[in-house]
Design a protein around this motif. Structure first.
Motif, mmCIF file in Angstrom:
data_model
loop_
_atom_site.group_PDB
_atom_site.id
_atom_site.type_symbol
_atom_site.label_atom_id
_atom_site.label_comp_id
_atom_site.label_asym_id
_atom_site.label_seq_id
_atom_site.Cartn_x
_atom_site.Cartn_y
_atom_site.Cartn_z
ATOM 1 N N ALA A 1 23.285 34.997 54.560
ATOM 2 C CA ALA A 1 24.191 35.673 53.645
ATOM 3 C C ALA A 1 25.105 34.670 52.963
ATOM 4 O O ALA A 1 25.706 33.813 53.625
ATOM 5 N N ALA A 2 25.200 34.784 51.654
ATOM 6 C CA ALA A 2 26.113 33.940 50.872
ATOM 7 C C ALA A 2 27.434 34.669 50.711
ATOM 8 O O ALA A 2 27.468 35.840 50.317
ATOM 9 N N SER A 3 28.504 33.968 51.026
ATOM 10 C CA SER A 3 29.829 34.569 50.890
ATOM 11 C C SER A 3 30.728 33.656 50.083
ATOM 12 O O SER A 3 30.464 32.465 49.928
ATOM 13 N N GLY A 4 31.838 34.214 49.600
ATOM 14 C CA GLY A 4 32.760 33.447 48.785
ATOM 15 C C GLY A 4 32.732 33.922 47.349
ATOM 16 O O GLY A 4 32.132 34.940 47.020
ATOM 17 N N SER A 5 33.371 33.167 46.496
ATOM 18 C CA SER A 5 33.468 33.528 45.098
ATOM 19 C C SER A 5 32.499 32.702 44.256
ATOM 20 O O SER A 5 32.539 31.467 44.294
ATOM 21 N N PHE A 6 31.603 33.363 43.551
ATOM 22 C CA PHE A 6 30.670 32.658 42.686
ATOM 23 C C PHE A 6 30.177 33.575 41.587
ATOM 24 O O PHE A 6 30.362 34.790 41.650
ATOM 25 N N PHE A 7 29.536 32.949 40.594
ATOM 26 C CA PHE A 7 29.099 33.699 39.423
ATOM 27 C C PHE A 7 27.746 34.363 39.655
ATOM 28 O O PHE A 7 27.580 35.555 39.406
ATOM 29 N N SER A 8 26.777 33.584 40.135
ATOM 30 C CA SER A 8 25.440 34.136 40.374
ATOM 31 C C SER A 8 24.639 33.205 41.275
ATOM 32 O O SER A 8 24.986 32.047 41.438
ATOM 33 N N ILE A 9 23.567 33.742 41.820
ATOM 34 C CA ILE A 9 22.637 32.968 42.645
ATOM 35 C C ILE A 9 21.332 32.811 41.881
ATOM 36 O O ILE A 9 20.752 33.804 41.446
ATOM 37 N N SER A 10 20.877 31.578 41.721
ATOM 38 C CA SER A 10 19.631 31.326 40.996
ATOM 39 C C SER A 10 18.426 31.328 41.914
ATOM 40 O O SER A 10 17.377 31.872 41.574
ATOM 41 N N VAL A 11 18.580 30.685 43.048
ATOM 42 C CA VAL A 11 17.468 30.519 43.983
ATOM 43 C C VAL A 11 18.010 30.589 45.402
ATOM 44 O O VAL A 11 19.084 30.072 45.685
ATOM 45 N N MET A 12 17.251 31.230 46.278
ATOM 46 C CA MET A 12 17.537 31.146 47.712
ATOM 47 C C MET A 12 16.225 30.797 48.412
ATOM 48 O O MET A 12 15.172 31.348 48.066
ATOM 49 N N ASP A 13 16.298 29.889 49.356
ATOM 50 C CA ASP A 13 15.074 29.511 50.040
ATOM 51 C C ASP A 13 15.338 29.075 51.469
ATOM 52 O O ASP A 13 16.494 28.939 51.889
ATOM 53 N N TRP A 14 14.252 28.880 52.180
ATOM 54 C CA TRP A 14 14.289 28.448 53.563
ATOM 55 C C TRP A 14 13.532 27.138 53.690
ATOM 56 O O TRP A 14 12.399 27.014 53.203
ATOM 57 N N TYR A 15 14.165 26.195 54.323
ATOM 58 C CA TYR A 15 13.540 24.935 54.704
ATOM 59 C C TYR A 15 13.479 24.899 56.221
ATOM 60 O O TYR A 15 14.170 25.645 56.914
ATOM 61 N N ARG A 16 12.661 23.996 56.732
ATOM 62 C CA ARG A 16 12.649 23.772 58.171
ATOM 63 C C ARG A 16 12.437 22.290 58.461
ATOM 64 O O ARG A 16 11.864 21.553 57.663
ATOM 65 N N GLN A 17 12.936 21.899 59.612
ATOM 66 C CA GLN A 17 12.779 20.509 60.035
ATOM 67 C C GLN A 17 12.464 20.480 61.519
ATOM 68 O O GLN A 17 13.272 20.919 62.347
ATOM 69 N N ALA A 18 11.280 19.978 61.836
ATOM 70 C CA ALA A 18 10.860 19.820 63.211
ATOM 71 C C ALA A 18 11.245 18.422 63.686
ATOM 72 O O ALA A 18 11.426 17.512 62.862
ATOM 73 N N PRO A 19 11.376 18.219 64.981
ATOM 74 C CA PRO A 19 11.754 16.901 65.504
ATOM 75 C C PRO A 19 10.813 15.819 65.012
ATOM 76 O O PRO A 19 9.583 15.959 65.096
#
Length: 120
Positions: free
Chosen positions: A23-41
């Motif tokens: 969840a994105a919180s705070g004050s902002f104008f708009s969201i262009s992209v949301m994504d998921w990354y991952r990092q394994a050891p």
């Protein structure tokens, strides 16, 4: 100040499912992209799935058919439904977003990461 808060990680057996939320919180104008990354050891951070403001999506080949990214725009939240989990899905999963804090200012924001462990 914009923050991304993740939840939903944990321990699951191979073949199981988990659902991540960010969840994105705070004050902002708009969201262009949301994504998921991952990092394994010992590995580099990799893009897992992406959803744009027009609802178009992208998936890494390794998760196609198993993971589904979706969003609730009213709540500025992105989800990652992970099914048929494999041992190799074990990683820290990071939420990322490109957010316009003002109409002409686009910034990258990252969540703190949530651990997903697939183990029998």
């Amino acid at each position: 100040q914009v923050q991304l808060v993740e939840s939903g990680g944990g321990l699951v057996q191979p073949g199981g499912s988990l659902r991540l939320s960010c969840a994105a919180s705070g004050s902002f104008f708009s969201i262009s992209v949301m994504d998921w990354y991952r990092q394994a050891p010992g590995k580099e951070r990799e893009l897992v799935a992406r959803i744009r403001s027009d609802s178009s999506t992208y998936y890494a080949d390794s998760v196609k058919g198993r993971f589904t990214i979706s969003s609730d725009n009213a709540k500025n939240t992105v989800f990652l439904q992970m099914n048929s989990l494999k041992l190799e899905d074990t990683a820290v999963y990071y939420c990322h977003a490109e957010i316009r804090t003002m109409p002409t200012y686009l910034y990258d924001f990252w969540g703190q990461g949530t651990q997903v462990t697939v183990s029998s």
